[in-house]
Design a protein around this motif. Structure first.
Motif, PDB file in Angstrom:
ATOM      1  N   SER A   5       2.923  13.933  -8.712  1.00 47.74           N
ATOM      2  CA  SER A   5       2.839  15.109  -7.813  1.00 47.74           C
ATOM      3  C   SER A   5       1.375  15.465  -7.536  1.00 47.74           C
ATOM      4  O   SER A   5       0.977  16.643  -7.590  1.00 47.74           O
ATOM      5  CB  SER A   5       3.557  16.309  -8.456  1.00 47.74           C
ATOM      6  N   CYS A   6       0.593  14.440  -7.238  1.00 46.34           N
ATOM      7  CA  CYS A   6      -0.846  14.628  -7.079  1.00 46.34           C
ATOM      8  C   CYS A   6      -1.270  14.761  -5.620  1.00 46.34           C
ATOM      9  O   CYS A   6      -2.455  14.964  -5.332  1.00 46.34           O
ATOM     10  CB  CYS A   6      -1.599  13.466  -7.723  1.00 46.34           C
ATOM     11  N   GLY A   7      -0.321  14.626  -4.699  1.00 47.85           N
ATOM     12  CA  GLY A   7      -0.659  14.755  -3.292  1.00 47.85           C
ATOM     13  C   GLY A   7      -1.024  13.423  -2.653  1.00 47.85           C
ATOM     14  O   GLY A   7      -1.373  12.452  -3.331  1.00 47.85           O
ATOM     15  N   TYR A   8      -0.953  13.411  -1.352  1.00 43.90           N
ATOM     16  CA  TYR A   8      -1.186  12.189  -0.571  1.00 43.90           C
ATOM     17  C   TYR A   8      -2.597  11.646  -0.769  1.00 43.90           C
ATOM     18  O   TYR A   8      -2.795  10.442  -0.965  1.00 43.90           O
ATOM     19  CB  TYR A   8      -0.940  12.502   0.906  1.00 43.90           C
ATOM     20  N   PHE A   9      -3.597  12.527  -0.757  1.00 38.73           N
ATOM     21  CA  PHE A   9      -4.994  12.087  -0.817  1.00 38.73           C
ATOM     22  C   PHE A   9      -5.326  11.410  -2.146  1.00 38.73           C
ATOM     23  O   PHE A   9      -5.902  10.306  -2.177  1.00 38.73           O
ATOM     24  CB  PHE A   9      -5.929  13.276  -0.594  1.00 38.73           C
ATOM     25  N   GLU A  54       2.329   9.295  -5.875  1.00 39.74           N
ATOM     26  CA  GLU A  54       2.468  10.665  -5.386  1.00 39.74           C
ATOM     27  C   GLU A  54       3.720  11.321  -5.946  1.00 39.74           C
ATOM     28  O   GLU A  54       3.699  12.493  -6.362  1.00 39.74           O
ATOM     29  CB  GLU A  54       2.515  10.663  -3.855  1.00 39.74           C
ATOM     30  N   ARG A 103       1.391   3.964  -3.097  1.00 41.69           N
ATOM     31  CA  ARG A 103       0.912   5.330  -2.875  1.00 41.69           C
ATOM     32  C   ARG A 103       2.048   6.323  -3.063  1.00 41.69           C
ATOM     33  O   ARG A 103       1.889   7.358  -3.732  1.00 41.69           O
ATOM     34  CB  ARG A 103       0.338   5.447  -1.466  1.00 41.69           C
ATOM     35  N   ASP A 104       3.211   6.018  -2.496  1.00 47.07           N
ATOM     36  CA  ASP A 104       4.356   6.931  -2.609  1.00 47.07           C
ATOM     37  C   ASP A 104       4.830   7.056  -4.050  1.00 47.07           C
ATOM     38  O   ASP A 104       5.240   8.139  -4.488  1.00 47.07           O
ATOM     39  CB  ASP A 104       5.510   6.437  -1.726  1.00 47.07           C
ATOM     40  N   ALA A 146      -3.266  10.129  -4.349  1.00 42.22           N
ATOM     41  CA  ALA A 146      -2.482   8.906  -4.500  1.00 42.22           C
ATOM     42  C   ALA A 146      -3.114   7.760  -3.723  1.00 42.22           C
ATOM     43  O   ALA A 146      -3.173   6.625  -4.199  1.00 42.22           O
ATOM     44  CB  ALA A 146      -1.045   9.139  -4.023  1.00 42.22           C
ATOM     45  N   THR A 147      -3.617   8.072  -2.521  1.00 40.14           N
ATOM     46  CA  THR A 147      -4.302   7.055  -1.715  1.00 40.14           C
ATOM     47  C   THR A 147      -5.582   6.586  -2.406  1.00 40.14           C
ATOM     48  O   THR A 147      -5.885   5.387  -2.428  1.00 40.14           O
ATOM     49  CB  THR A 147      -4.638   7.621  -0.321  1.00 40.14           C
ATOM     50  N   TRP A 197       0.818  -1.212   0.000  1.00 38.09           N
ATOM     51  CA  TRP A 197       0.000   0.000   0.000  1.00 38.09           C
ATOM     52  C   TRP A 197       0.854   1.265   0.000  1.00 38.09           C
ATOM     53  O   TRP A 197       0.713   2.138  -0.855  1.00 38.09           O
ATOM     54  CB  TRP A 197      -0.933  -0.027   1.210  1.00 38.09           C
ATOM     55  N   SER A 198       1.747   1.378   0.960  1.00 37.31           N
ATOM     56  CA  SER A 198       2.531   2.611   1.104  1.00 37.31           C
ATOM     57  C   SER A 198       3.480   2.813  -0.068  1.00 37.31           C
ATOM     58  O   SER A 198       3.654   3.946  -0.555  1.00 37.31           O
ATOM     59  CB  SER A 198       3.318   2.584   2.420  1.00 37.31           C
TER      60      SER A 198
END
Length: 264
Positions: free
Chosen positions: A54-58, A50, A46-47, A60-61, A42-43
């Motif tokens: 460059s789409c941000g944490y939200f 992101e 997501r990373d 990407a999650t 998962w992480s």
């Protein structure tokens, strides 16, 4: 000694109740494995999204969550035979999303593999249309298969050729040359619909042996990059096997040399 067509008919008689289920499981194994990988990585996933976009944490999650739910949910629906057409369209969407997100559009080999997965989904759609038609018009004489189903089966067979082309080994060893020649001849027969069931079944056995021998990811420690590489190839090849098994179960459809021979 039985000839090839007789052997294939005998195989179908013995396995006709189980073959479609095995075919579906093999075909969607790539989606199932990738959905499970999204859960355990998962992480990392997501990373990666992101950092790449460059789409941000939200966002990407949300991307990882959509992939996880879409793939596992779609696989469950396909295997349980509920809302199969909607599940296939959802998996088509996942393929398109990943093609853009992971820049697969510019990598010909991976693009061909994604297109071939789409071919497998087309075969699933054709099968679901056939099931729906047989239930709706049970006991009513049939005037022939609908054109959309015929062309979905044709499209599925042709797109499976793309996947097979990515499995070819371009080196000068005798075994690689033999593997390429035999496999290419069989996949061409499947694509044009000549001796389709026998060719597809032979290719299934051929690919199964090669897959277990060359892509034995379980023999490589999980921490090594080669483990993930072999695992990816293993499940991609398994999806091709699933598509071919569906061809064996469904037949080539109306747009094929086998069907045209009946008219001649």
């Amino acid at each position: 000694i039985c000839d090839g067509p007789r052997l294939s008919r005998a195989f179908l008689r013995i396995t006709k109740q189980y073959l479609p289920h095995v075919a579906r499981l093999c075909l969607i194994s790539t989606f199932l494995e990738d959905g499970i990988r999204m859960w355990f990585q998962w992480s990392e996933q997501r990373d990666y999204i992101e950092a790449t976009w460059s789409c941000g944490y939200f966002l990407a999650t949300c991307f990882v969550l959509l992939n996880l739910i879409g793939q596992i949910g779609g696989c469950v629906l396909v295997l349980s035979r509920n809302l199969v057409q909607y599940a296939c369209f959802g998996l088509f969407g996942i393929i398109a999303l990943q093609t853009v997100a992971y820049s697969i559009l510019w990598d010909l080999k991976f693009l061909m593999r994604n297109l071939a997965l789409g071919g497998g989904l087309l075969l699933l759609l054709a099968e679901s249309r056939s099931e729906g038609k047989s239930i709706m018009f049970a006991g009513v004489p049939s005037m022939g298969e609908s054109s959309p189903k015929q062309y979905m089966q044709l499209g599925g067979r042709v797109l499976l050729v793309l996947m097979f082309m990515t499995l070819l080994h371009f080196d000068s060893s005798f075994f690689s040359i033999l593997q390429n020649m035999v496999g290419t001849a069989l996949i061409i027969l499947v694509a044009v619909g000549f001796k389709t069931k026998l060719a597809a079944l032979t290719l299934v056995l051929w690919l199964l042996a090669i897959n277990v021998y060359f892509n034995a990811f379980w023999t490589v420690p999980a921490y090594k990059p080669m483990h993930d590489f072999l695992k990816y190839d293993f499940f991609q090849t398994t999806s091709v096997i699933g598509g071919l098994l569906l061809v064996v179960a469904l037949g080539p459809g109306g747009v094929s040399m086998d069907e045209k021979k009946k008219e001649w």
